[in-house]
Motif scaffolding. Structure first.
Motif, short mmCIF file in Angstrom:
data_model
loop_
_atom_site.label_atom_id
_atom_site.label_comp_id
_atom_site.label_asym_id
_atom_site.label_seq_id
_atom_site.Cartn_x
_atom_site.Cartn_y
_atom_site.Cartn_z
N VAL A 83 0.87 -1.17 0.00
CA VAL A 83 0.00 0.00 0.00
C VAL A 83 0.91 1.23 0.00
N MET A 84 0.50 2.24 -0.75
CA MET A 84 1.33 3.44 -0.89
C MET A 84 0.73 4.62 -0.11
N PRO A 85 1.50 5.26 0.79
CA PRO A 85 1.07 6.52 1.40
C PRO A 85 0.82 7.56 0.29
N PHE A 86 -0.06 8.52 0.56
CA PHE A 86 -0.35 9.51 -0.50
C PHE A 86 0.85 10.43 -0.74
N GLN A 87 1.74 10.52 0.23
CA GLN A 87 2.93 11.36 0.04
C GLN A 87 4.14 10.51 -0.32
N ILE A 88 5.05 11.11 -1.03
CA ILE A 88 6.27 10.43 -1.46
C ILE A 88 7.39 10.93 -0.54
N SER A 89 8.01 10.01 0.19
CA SER A 89 9.02 10.45 1.15
C SER A 89 10.17 9.46 1.17
N CYS A 90 11.37 9.98 1.54
CA CYS A 90 12.58 9.19 1.38
C CYS A 90 12.87 8.27 2.56
N GLY A 91 12.43 8.71 3.78
CA GLY A 91 12.68 7.87 4.95
C GLY A 91 14.04 8.07 5.60
N HIS A 92 14.87 8.98 5.07
CA HIS A 92 16.18 9.14 5.70
C HIS A 92 16.63 10.60 5.83
N CYS A 93 15.76 11.58 5.55
CA CYS A 93 16.17 12.98 5.71
C CYS A 93 15.79 13.46 7.12
N HIS A 94 16.16 14.69 7.44
CA HIS A 94 15.87 15.23 8.78
C HIS A 94 14.37 15.20 9.09
N MET A 95 13.55 15.59 8.12
CA MET A 95 12.10 15.64 8.35
C MET A 95 11.52 14.23 8.50
N CYS A 96 11.91 13.32 7.63
CA CYS A 96 11.42 11.94 7.77
C CYS A 96 11.84 11.37 9.12
N THR A 98 12.12 12.86 11.86
CA THR A 98 11.32 13.37 12.98
C THR A 98 9.84 13.03 12.81
N GLY A 99 9.52 12.17 11.87
CA GLY A 99 8.13 11.73 11.72
C GLY A 99 7.28 12.73 10.94
N LEU A 100 7.92 13.63 10.22
CA LEU A 100 7.16 14.60 9.41
C LEU A 100 7.37 14.28 7.93
N GLN A 101 6.86 13.12 7.52
CA GLN A 101 7.09 12.66 6.14
C GLN A 101 6.45 13.59 5.11
N THR A 102 5.43 14.36 5.50
CA THR A 102 4.82 15.30 4.54
C THR A 102 5.74 16.48 4.25
N GLN A 103 6.84 16.58 4.99
CA GLN A 103 7.78 17.69 4.76
C GLN A 103 9.12 17.15 4.24
N CYS A 104 9.12 15.93 3.73
CA CYS A 104 10.36 15.25 3.30
C CYS A 104 11.26 16.20 2.51
N GLU A 105 12.50 16.33 2.94
CA GLU A 105 13.41 17.29 2.29
C GLU A 105 13.96 16.76 0.97
N GLN A 140 10.93 6.72 -4.70
CA GLN A 140 11.35 6.60 -3.29
C GLN A 140 10.66 5.40 -2.64
N ALA A 141 10.62 4.30 -3.40
CA ALA A 141 9.82 3.15 -2.95
C ALA A 141 10.35 2.54 -1.66
N GLN A 142 11.65 2.77 -1.34
CA GLN A 142 12.19 2.21 -0.09
C GLN A 142 11.35 2.66 1.10
N ASN A 143 10.71 3.85 0.98
CA ASN A 143 9.89 4.34 2.09
C ASN A 143 8.44 4.57 1.67
N THR A 144 8.13 4.47 0.38
CA THR A 144 6.81 4.86 -0.11
C THR A 144 5.99 3.64 -0.54
N ALA A 145 6.45 2.46 -0.19
CA ALA A 145 5.64 1.25 -0.41
C ALA A 145 5.69 0.44 0.88
N ILE A 146 4.53 0.25 1.48
CA ILE A 146 4.44 -0.47 2.75
C ILE A 146 3.93 -1.88 2.47
#
Ligand SMILES: NC(=O)c1ccc[n+]([C@@H]2O[C@H](COP(=O)([O-])OP(=O)(O)OC[C@H]3O[C@@H](n4cnc5c(N)ncnc54)[C@H](O)[C@@H]3O)[C@@H](O)[C@H]2O)c1
Ligand SMILES: [Zn+2]
Ligand SMILES: [Zn+2]
Length: 393
Positions: A83-96, A98-105, A140-146
């Motif tokens: 299942v894919m979150p609606f946002q695309i996020s990397c999972g390894h930046c400062h924002m990801c 801190t749990g703010l994947q909608t702000q992925c840098e 960014q499927a490493q973090n955007t596909a659950i």
């Protein structure tokens, strides 16, 4: 492949588009098995047109089977269910981190000063082709596909893409104290799910909408409901009467920028819609206003010192707000797109056979991709008991 494409205001068409392919080593391609239509898609359908291009593929609530993986992807393989979150996020930046994947840098759309890129959500969010289609490229499927388990129906997991984490964050951000009361404004999919989560956590819930079937659905699960269509500006007094004259601890606004009632924003939306796109974009990014009926109601309803949690999407840059009341009542606000991965670990344990949130029976309509145009129309007009539509490509 077939895909649901945006062609203009209130005009979506199922069209043939090129099959997605792997472009980056951390992409995957998924064969979509279920994909939702969201209240957020209705904003594209109606007021966010200036940021869309005819032919854009819609959709951000998708799940399916992995078809192909890029060379860097190791956590899933072809044949896995994801299942894919609606946002695309990397999972390894400062924002990801801190749990703010909608702000992925890594994926922020800096051209428009926007947060993380979203699937199928206009140039403001990266113009990424969406998932209301037979196939979806997932960057960014490493973090955007659950990965989710085999076995139970798609209905069990598809709402992890958006509805569940959005409603969950709405309740979290509402900061409802133990034994406290929350009012949920808007009983579309997001508001309805927020009432379920808040009730599950033991809070008193009062739901507000104007559509009879939506009020009935929330009432049938044992919650109190009020019809703002009948009450109008008296909604605040009606709720104070139910809450010791004080108002509820928290209000969740699950309506957003296209609220019913309140004319000024409607005129501004219509006027922006008449301008050529480049001008309309500029007007919306500087002087744009929302239809604020629900937010104004929330400010009136919440008790002094209470919290307003905005799940509904707002896009205005020059909204007139009653600062005097907001300051005097000492209201706290929290808002934003839902950080999907942040909440998934807490939600997954509830997606079991006893189904405490009722996800298996949550959808009101399950239709073929070809029927998407009719489904959009009926969802927007709230006809035929439409609350949640799942498309089955
Ligand atoms: N924050 C996020 O991450 C996120 C994610 C998904 C959706 N959303 C937003 O949440 C909002 C709701 O989405 P949805 O899918 O439930 O859509 P929806 O359009 O079906 O729900 C909106 C509901 O609000 C009701 N409503 C309209 N005006 C009202 C008013 N003045 N007072 C009370 N109720 C009123 C409508 O009758 C409708 O039932 C949308 O703005 C959507 O964009 C946000
Ligand atoms: Zn959505
Ligand atoms: Zn990131």
């Amino acid at each position: 492949m077939k895909a649901v494409t945006w062609q203009g205001k209130r005009n979506v068409v199922v069209d043939d588009v090129p099959d997605p392919i792997i472009k980056e080593a951390n992409d995957i391609v998924v064969r979509v098995t279920t994909t939702g239509i969201c209240g957020s898609d209705l904003h594209l359908y109606e007021v966010l047109g200036p940021f869309m291009t005819p032919g854009d593929v819609l959709g951000h609530e998708s799940m399916g089977i992995v078809e192909e993986v890029g060379s860097d992807i190791t956590h899933v393989s072809p044949g896995d269910r994801v299942v894919m979150p609606f946002q695309i996020s990397c999972g390894h930046c400062h924002m990801c981190d801190t749990g703010l994947q909608t702000q992925c840098e890594t994926t922020q759309v800096r051209e428009y000063k926007s947060g993380a890129a979203l699937f199928g959500y206009s140039s403001l969010y990266g113009a990424v082709p969406g998932g209301q289609a037979e196939f979806l490229r997932v960057p960014q499927a490493q973090n955007t596909a659950i990965k989710v388990p085999e076995g139970p129906s798609d209905e069990r997991f598809v709402y992890l893409s958006d509805v569940l984490p959005t409603a969950w964050q709405g309740v979290e951000y509402a900061g409802i104290p133990d034994g406290g009361t929350v009012v949920v404004l808007g009983l579309g999919p997001i508001g309805d799910m927020a009432t379920r989560i808040a009730a599950y956590r033991g809070h008193r819930v009062i739901g507000v909408d104007l559509v009879p079937e939506r009020l009935a659905r929330v009432r049938s699960r044992g919650n109190e409901v009020l019809d703002i269509g009948a009450l109008g500006d008296d909604i605040g007094d009606a709720i104070r009467d139910l809450t010791d004259g004080r108002g509820p601890d928290s209000v969740i606004d699950a309506v957003g920028m296209e609220a019913h009632g309140g004319r000024a924003g409607k005129l501004a939306h219509d006027a922006a819609g008449l301008l050529p796109d480049s001008l309309a974009r500029k007007v919306m990014q500087t002087a744009g206003t929302d239809r604020l009926a629900a937010l104004r109601a929330a400010i009136d309803i919440v008790r002094r010192g209470g919290t307003i949690s905005l799940s509904g999407v707002y896009g205005g840059m020059a909204d007139p707000l009653p600062m005097l009341v907001m300051f005097d009542k000492q209201i706290q606000f929290r808002m934003g797109q839902a950080n999907v991965q942040r909440w998934v670990p807490q939600i997954l344990p509830l997606l079991t056979d006893d189904d405490p949130l009722g996800v298996e029976s949550f959808a009101t309509h399950r239709v073929a991709l070809a029927d998407a145009p009719k489904a959009y129309d009926q969802f927007q007009k709230k006809l035929n008991g439409t609350v949640k539509v799942l498309l089955k490509p």
